[in-house]
Design a protein around this motif. Structure first.
Motif, PDB file in Angstrom:
ATOM      1  N   ILE A  47      37.175  46.271  58.106  1.00 27.13           N
ATOM      2  CA  ILE A  47      37.624  47.580  58.577  1.00 27.13           C
ATOM      3  C   ILE A  47      36.482  48.208  59.364  1.00 27.13           C
ATOM      4  O   ILE A  47      35.388  48.426  58.829  1.00 27.13           O
ATOM      5  N   GLU A  48      36.729  48.476  60.621  1.00 28.88           N
ATOM      6  CA  GLU A  48      35.707  49.048  61.502  1.00 28.88           C
ATOM      7  C   GLU A  48      35.418  50.501  61.122  1.00 28.88           C
ATOM      8  O   GLU A  48      36.261  51.161  60.502  1.00 28.88           O
ATOM      9  N   PRO A  49      34.244  51.015  61.505  1.00 25.25           N
ATOM     10  CA  PRO A  49      33.926  52.413  61.211  1.00 25.25           C
ATOM     11  C   PRO A  49      35.003  53.357  61.771  1.00 25.25           C
ATOM     12  O   PRO A  49      35.533  53.139  62.864  1.00 25.25           O
ATOM     13  N   HIS A  50      35.314  54.366  61.007  1.00 22.54           N
ATOM     14  CA  HIS A  50      36.289  55.411  61.366  1.00 22.54           C
ATOM     15  C   HIS A  50      37.702  54.882  61.605  1.00 22.54           C
ATOM     16  O   HIS A  50      38.512  55.556  62.234  1.00 22.54           O
ATOM     17  N   CYS A  51      37.997  53.707  61.114  1.00 22.92           N
ATOM     18  CA  CYS A  51      39.374  53.201  61.143  1.00 22.92           C
ATOM     19  C   CYS A  51      40.069  53.777  59.906  1.00 22.92           C
ATOM     20  O   CYS A  51      39.801  53.351  58.783  1.00 22.92           O
ATOM     21  N   ARG A  52      40.909  54.763  60.127  1.00 20.19           N
ATOM     22  CA  ARG A  52      41.552  55.448  59.006  1.00 20.19           C
ATOM     23  C   ARG A  52      42.560  54.522  58.333  1.00 20.19           C
ATOM     24  O   ARG A  52      43.410  53.944  58.995  1.00 20.19           O
ATOM     25  N   HIS A  53      42.404  54.416  57.003  1.00 22.24           N
ATOM     26  CA  HIS A  53      43.239  53.506  56.233  1.00 22.24           C
ATOM     27  C   HIS A  53      43.446  54.067  54.836  1.00 22.24           C
ATOM     28  O   HIS A  53      42.751  54.995  54.414  1.00 22.24           O
ATOM     29  N   ARG A  54      44.409  53.511  54.131  1.00 23.49           N
ATOM     30  CA  ARG A  54      44.697  53.957  52.772  1.00 23.49           C
ATOM     31  C   ARG A  54      45.267  52.793  51.984  1.00 23.49           C
ATOM     32  O   ARG A  54      45.745  51.815  52.565  1.00 23.49           O
ATOM     33  N   VAL A  55      45.202  52.896  50.671  1.00 23.30           N
ATOM     34  CA  VAL A  55      45.856  51.931  49.798  1.00 23.30           C
ATOM     35  C   VAL A  55      47.275  52.451  49.596  1.00 23.30           C
ATOM     36  O   VAL A  55      47.494  53.464  48.928  1.00 23.30           O
ATOM     37  N   ALA A  56      48.238  51.786  50.212  1.00 24.59           N
ATOM     38  CA  ALA A  56      49.622  52.239  50.159  1.00 24.59           C
ATOM     39  C   ALA A  56      50.299  51.855  48.849  1.00 24.59           C
ATOM     40  O   ALA A  56      51.209  52.550  48.383  1.00 24.59           O
ATOM     41  N   TRP A  57      49.844  50.743  48.230  1.00 30.27           N
ATOM     42  CA  TRP A  57      50.500  50.240  47.028  1.00 30.27           C
ATOM     43  C   TRP A  57      49.592  49.253  46.312  1.00 30.27           C
ATOM     44  O   TRP A  57      48.838  48.528  46.960  1.00 30.27           O
ATOM     45  N   THR A  58      49.649  49.260  44.987  1.00 32.20           N
ATOM     46  CA  THR A  58      49.073  48.180  44.186  1.00 32.20           C
ATOM     47  C   THR A  58      50.089  47.794  43.121  1.00 32.20           C
ATOM     48  O   THR A  58      50.958  48.589  42.747  1.00 32.20           O
ATOM     49  N   HIS A  59      49.978  46.590  42.649  1.00 35.52           N
ATOM     50  CA  HIS A  59      50.911  46.052  41.654  1.00 35.52           C
ATOM     51  C   HIS A  59      50.887  46.920  40.399  1.00 35.52           C
ATOM     52  O   HIS A  59      49.820  47.328  39.942  1.00 35.52           O
ATOM     53  N   GLY A  60      52.052  47.206  39.856  1.00 35.83           N
ATOM     54  CA  GLY A  60      52.144  48.075  38.693  1.00 35.83           C
ATOM     55  C   GLY A  60      51.814  47.416  37.373  1.00 35.83           C
ATOM     56  O   GLY A  60      51.564  48.097  36.383  1.00 35.83           O
ATOM     57  N   GLU A  61      51.795  46.080  37.329  1.00 36.77           N
ATOM     58  CA  GLU A  61      51.566  45.390  36.060  1.00 36.77           C
ATOM     59  C   GLU A  61      50.351  44.472  36.069  1.00 36.77           C
ATOM     60  O   GLU A  61      50.023  43.879  35.048  1.00 36.77           O
ATOM     61  N   GLU A  62      49.725  44.309  37.221  1.00 35.01           N
ATOM     62  CA  GLU A  62      48.510  43.495  37.330  1.00 35.01           C
ATOM     63  C   GLU A  62      47.373  44.374  37.829  1.00 35.01           C
ATOM     64  O   GLU A  62      47.564  45.183  38.731  1.00 35.01           O
ATOM     65  N   ARG A  63      46.206  44.188  37.258  1.00 30.01           N
ATOM     66  CA  ARG A  63      45.034  44.961  37.677  1.00 30.01           C
ATOM     67  C   ARG A  63      44.574  44.481  39.060  1.00 30.01           C
ATOM     68  O   ARG A  63      44.344  43.289  39.263  1.00 30.01           O
ATOM     69  N   SER A  64      44.444  45.405  39.981  1.00 31.32           N
ATOM     70  CA  SER A  64      43.915  45.081  41.311  1.00 31.32           C
ATOM     71  C   SER A  64      42.413  45.343  41.299  1.00 31.32           C
ATOM     72  O   SER A  64      41.977  46.467  41.051  1.00 31.32           O
ATOM     73  N   VAL A  65      41.653  44.283  41.556  1.00 33.25           N
ATOM     74  CA  VAL A  65      40.190  44.378  41.561  1.00 33.25           C
ATOM     75  C   VAL A  65      39.715  44.058  42.974  1.00 33.25           C
ATOM     76  O   VAL A  65      40.071  43.020  43.537  1.00 33.25           O
ATOM     77  N   TRP A  66      38.912  44.959  43.523  1.00 40.39           N
ATOM     78  CA  TRP A  66      38.406  44.843  44.889  1.00 40.39           C
ATOM     79  C   TRP A  66      36.902  44.633  44.885  1.00 40.39           C
ATOM     80  O   TRP A  66      36.212  45.136  44.015  1.00 40.39           O
ATOM     81  N   LEU A  67      36.412  43.927  45.895  1.00 41.25           N
ATOM     82  CA  LEU A  67      34.986  43.895  46.193  1.00 41.25           C
ATOM     83  C   LEU A  67      34.857  44.424  47.614  1.00 41.25           C
ATOM     84  O   LEU A  67      35.485  43.877  48.541  1.00 41.25           O
ATOM     85  N   ALA A  68      34.103  45.490  47.774  1.00 43.39           N
ATOM     86  CA  ALA A  68      33.919  46.099  49.104  1.00 43.39           C
ATOM     87  C   ALA A  68      32.441  46.115  49.435  1.00 43.39           C
ATOM     88  O   ALA A  68      31.612  46.510  48.601  1.00 43.39           O
ATOM     89  N   ILE A  69      32.126  45.689  50.645  1.00 44.77           N
ATOM     90  CA  ILE A  69      30.752  45.720  51.139  1.00 44.77           C
ATOM     91  C   ILE A  69      30.745  46.611  52.371  1.00 44.77           C
ATOM     92  O   ILE A  69      31.465  46.336  53.346  1.00 44.77           O
ATOM     93  N   TYR A  70      29.958  47.670  52.314  1.00 44.65           N
ATOM     94  CA  TYR A  70      29.833  48.614  53.421  1.00 44.65           C
ATOM     95  C   TYR A  70      28.532  48.321  54.155  1.00 44.65           C
ATOM     96  O   TYR A  70      27.511  48.023  53.535  1.00 44.65           O
ATOM     97  N   TYR A  71      28.572  48.449  55.484  1.00 47.67           N
ATOM     98  CA  TYR A  71      27.351  48.236  56.252  1.00 47.67           C
ATOM     99  C   TYR A  71      27.406  49.012  57.558  1.00 47.67           C
ATOM    100  O   TYR A  71      28.481  49.352  58.062  1.00 47.67           O
ATOM    101  N   GLU A  72      26.229  49.322  58.058  1.00 44.01           N
ATOM    102  CA  GLU A  72      26.083  50.032  59.330  1.00 44.01           C
ATOM    103  C   GLU A  72      26.213  49.046  60.475  1.00 44.01           C
ATOM    104  O   GLU A  72      25.677  47.943  60.403  1.00 44.01           O
TER     105      GLU A  72
END
Length: 73
Positions: A47-72
Motif C-alpha cells: 500500500i503506497e503512502p496516502h493510499c486511503r484504505h480500510r478493512v471492509a470485512w474479516t471472517h466472523g469465526e476465524e481469527r485474522s492475524v496480520w503482519l504489517a511493515i511500514y517504511y518511508e
C-alpha cells in the motif's frame, strides 16, 4: 474475529505499508478505485503512502492475524 474498520473510516498513512494476512480471511477496500481486495492466508499487498484504505470485512469465526511493515519511501 469479525473486525472491520468503522463505516466511513479510512487509513491514510504517510508511510508505505507491506501487509500479509497470516491467518483468517479479510477484504481490504481502496477508496481511489472502490476496489475490494479479498485476502486469504499468505496473500499480501503493498500500500503506497496516502493510499486511503480500510478493512471492509474479516471472517466472523476465524481469527485474522496480520503482519504489517511500514517504511518511508
Amino acid at each position: 474475529m469479525g473486525h472491520a474498520s468503522p463505516e466511513g473510516f479510512w487509513y491514510d498513512d504517510s508511510r508505505a505499508e507491506w501487509v500479509v494476512l497470516l491467518s483468517g480471511a479479510a477484504t481490504l477496500e481502496f477508496e481511489e478505485d472502490a476496489m475490494l481486495h479479498e485476502m486469504r492466508p499468505g496473500d499480501y499487498v503493498l500500500i503506497e503512502p496516502h493510499c486511503r484504505h480500510r478493512v471492509a470485512w474479516t471472517h466472523g469465526e476465524e481469527r485474522s492475524v496480520w503482519l504489517a511493515i511500514y517504511y518511508e519511501c
